[in-house]
Design an enzyme around this catalytic site. Structure first.
Site, PDB file in Angstrom:
ATOM      1  N   GLN A   1       1.011   6.282  -6.450  1.00 15.87           N
ATOM      2  CA  GLN A   1      -0.226   6.979  -6.099  1.00 15.87           C
ATOM      3  C   GLN A   1      -0.043   8.472  -6.348  1.00 15.87           C
ATOM      4  OE1 GLN A   1      -1.467   7.661  -1.919  1.00 15.87           O
ATOM      5  NE2 GLN A   1      -3.346   6.575  -2.443  1.00 15.87           N
TER       6      GLN A   1
ATOM      7  N   SER B   1       0.840  -1.199   0.000  1.00 13.54           N
ATOM      8  CA  SER B   1       0.000   0.000   0.000  1.00 13.54           C
ATOM      9  C   SER B   1       0.880   1.256   0.000  1.00 13.54           C
ATOM     10  CB  SER B   1      -0.866  -0.043   1.267  1.00 13.54           C
ATOM     11  OG  SER B   1      -1.953   0.823   1.179  1.00 13.54           O
ATOM     12  N   PRO B   2       0.409   2.339  -0.606  1.00 18.88           N
ATOM     13  CA  PRO B   2       1.233   3.559  -0.596  1.00 18.88           C
ATOM     14  C   PRO B   2       1.420   4.087   0.820  1.00 18.88           C
ATOM     15  CG  PRO B   2      -0.984   3.996  -1.451  1.00 18.88           C
ATOM     16  CD  PRO B   2      -0.861   2.516  -1.314  1.00 18.88           C
TER      17      PRO B   2
ATOM     18  N   GLY C   1       0.201  -2.518   4.402  1.00 21.62           N
ATOM     19  CA  GLY C   1       0.985  -1.320   4.683  1.00 21.62           C
ATOM     20  C   GLY C   1       1.993  -1.596   5.772  1.00 21.62           C
ATOM     21  N   ARG C   2       1.592  -1.378   7.021  1.00 17.37           N
ATOM     22  CA  ARG C   2       2.525  -1.472   8.154  1.00 17.37           C
ATOM     23  C   ARG C   2       3.134  -2.857   8.298  1.00 17.37           C
ATOM     24  NH1 ARG C   2      -1.873   0.688  12.129  1.00 17.37           N
ATOM     25  NH2 ARG C   2      -3.007  -0.675  10.691  1.00 17.37           N
TER      26      ARG C   2
ATOM     27  N   ARG D   1      -8.256   5.168  -5.113  1.00 17.23           N
ATOM     28  CA  ARG D   1      -8.482   4.829  -3.698  1.00 17.23           C
ATOM     29  C   ARG D   1      -9.666   5.618  -3.168  1.00 17.23           C
ATOM     30  NH1 ARG D   1      -4.299   3.657   1.248  1.00 17.23           N
ATOM     31  NH2 ARG D   1      -4.322   1.668   0.179  1.00 17.23           N
TER      32      ARG D   1
ATOM     33  N   TYR E   1      -8.491  14.131   1.153  1.00 18.23           N
ATOM     34  CA  TYR E   1      -7.678  14.940   0.257  1.00 18.23           C
ATOM     35  C   TYR E   1      -8.544  15.509  -0.879  1.00 18.23           C
ATOM     36  CZ  TYR E   1      -3.865  13.160   3.108  1.00 18.23           C
ATOM     37  OH  TYR E   1      -3.056  12.872   4.169  1.00 18.23           O
TER      38      TYR E   1
ATOM     39  N   CYS F   1       3.518   7.314   2.804  1.00 17.42           N
ATOM     40  CA  CYS F   1       4.384   8.495   2.835  1.00 17.42           C
ATOM     41  C   CYS F   1       5.554   8.269   3.777  1.00 17.42           C
ATOM     42  CB  CYS F   1       3.608   9.703   3.353  1.00 17.42           C
ATOM     43  SG  CYS F   1       2.414  10.317   2.185  1.00 17.42           S
TER      44      CYS F   1
END
Ligand SMILES: Cc1cc2nc3c(=O)[nH]c(=O)nc-3n(C[C@H](O)[C@H](O)[C@H](O)COP(=O)(O)O)c2cc1C
Length: 403
Positions: free
Chosen positions: A110, A33-34, A343-344, A245, A197, A36
């Site tokens: 992304q 997963s994207p 992700g994590r 997304r 966003y 940052c």
């Protein structure tokens, strides 16, 4: 998206079967997963990004999606986000996409505009809006933009409400960034339409109270995201996958979007040229006091993904506390999702896919890069031999005595 184009081998555990969309094949359905990393300067890729993302490709991921990458400088979340608003940013991205590709992952990115939630500090500084104290350190806040002049939460700055000309320019910026992403070699482009966003803020009545062609009812609130999708699809080569997304629910106490709204939007997005709907949630408000977030259980977006898969023509991706290979496989096999994003868990274990495959599909090391897989195979035999002879000096190796 025509789902006939999706092929699957049902002989093995579905997680490890390929998925072909628009002639582009994900070698398996587990991806990254994207995320940052706040490691860029002026939006430029650094060695950190290459090393950080490269380890996931070496770890066997079928798809690696580069973090939220800004389509214009004021669309960054923080000063340290990646960007593709300028041609000079393409070369660094090309290194990343190229490395992911040769390592066996589909290179994804992304694209993002943080809208009224831009101009903030890193999460380890509470993600709060930048202020004059940051300006003193050369990290000045900037004017944020949105559909309406409504701040994201208490003590958040007032965004500038974009006029129709600015909306038109912004669509061109999305297209230009997507074109640069293709030039850099990415074959999966995701638009960040979630987490409050810019795209999400146009869709949601919480943040969009416009009375013109871009607001006022659901149809007009969909207009900006659908125009962005249509313009990007028209500019992309036919074999580049377009993902979007969504926040499947706004997760606010009152007045936010619900799953039925997102199902309707998702089908419209597919009709406009999206192939994959990536299922996340929340983020429209930065006001934690009214936040009714989805409970963080294992695979906490799976029910939403299932609805989107059942009720639209989208190929569906699902993210959110998916850590167990058995659960990940079942999500695919039981029709909750087509693609599982982690992700994590990947930050914790970049070799997750390799380990999952070993435990799950009877595979030992043949899918590992042979430069290290070939060294691990004899090591495994040694571990088993030592365990068989009763030599188990460390609890870490207890698993081999059970075999
Ligand atoms: C460090 C970090 C950075 C993130 N950055 C992004 C991002 O750039 N774009 C995005 O859509 N989600 C972002 N997310 C959300 C993740 O993509 C993912 O949806 C979320 O962490 C839940 O999945 P997980 O439980 O597997 O971590 C980020 C999450 C983390 C932990």
């Amino acid at each position: 998206m025509n789902t006939d184009a999706v092929t699957a081998d049902t002989e093995a555990r579905a997680l490890f079967t390929p998925l072909t969309i628009r002639g582009t094949t994900l070698p398996l359905r587990a991806g990254v997963s994207p995320m940052c990393m706040y490691a860029a300067t002026n939006g430029m890729v650094s060695d950190f990004h290459l090393a950080h993302l490269g380890r996931f490709a070496l770890g066997g991921a079928g798809l690696v999606i580069v973090e939220a990458t800004a389509i214009e400088a004021r669309g960054r979340i923080s000063h340290h986000d990646l960007g593709l608003w300028d041609d000079v940013q393409v070369e660094g991205m090309r290194r990343i996409a190229g490395f992911l590709e040769v390592s066996g992952s589909v290179p994804g990115i992304q694209l993002s505009h943080a809208g009224r939630k831009a101009s903030v500090r890193e999460p380890w500084r509470a993600g709060a809006p930048l202020d004059e104290s940051d300006a003193a350190q050369g990290l000045a806040p900037w004017q944020t933009v949105g559909p309406s002049a409504i701040p994201a939460g208490p003590n958040w700055p007032l965004p500038h409400a974009m006029d129709e000309q600015e909306i038109g320019e912004s669509i061109q910026q999305w297209v230009a960034a997507a074109t640069r992403a293709v030039e850099a070699g990415f074959r999966f482009i995701e638009l960040h339409g979630a987490h409050g966003y810019l795209l999400h803020s146009f869709l949601s009545p919480v943040s969009n109270t416009r009375a013109d062609a871009y607001g006022g009812n659901a149809e007009r609130r969909m207009r900006y995201p659908l125009e962005v999708i249509g313009a990007i699809r028209a500019a992309l080569p036919g074999n580049v996958i377009l993902s979007y997304r969504v926040s499947a629910v706004d997760g606010v106490a009152e007045g936010g979007l619900a799953i039925d709204d997102i199902v309707e939007f998702a089908q419209r997005a597919v009709d406009a040229g999206v192939d994959v709907i990536d299922t996340s949630s929340g983020g429209i408000s930065a006001d934690r006091s009214t936040d009714t977030r989805v409970r963080r259980g294992f695979a906490f977006h799976a029910d939403f993904a299932r609805e989107l898969k059942a009720r639209t023509n989208a190929v569906v991706a699902c993210v959110g506390f998916i850590i167990d290979p058995e659960q990940a496989s079942r999500l695919v096999e039981e029709g909750d999702t087509d693609i599982v994003l982690l992700g994590r868990e990947m930050l914790d274990n970049p070799n997750w896919v390799h380990h999952a495959r070993r435990g799950h599909a009877g595979d030992e090391f043949e899918h590992w890069d042979r430069r290290f897989g070939s060294a691990l195979e004899p090591r495994q035999h040694s571990l088993r031999a030592l365990a068989a002879s009763g030599e188990t000096p460390l609890t870490r190796f207890a698993q081999y005595t059970e075999a």
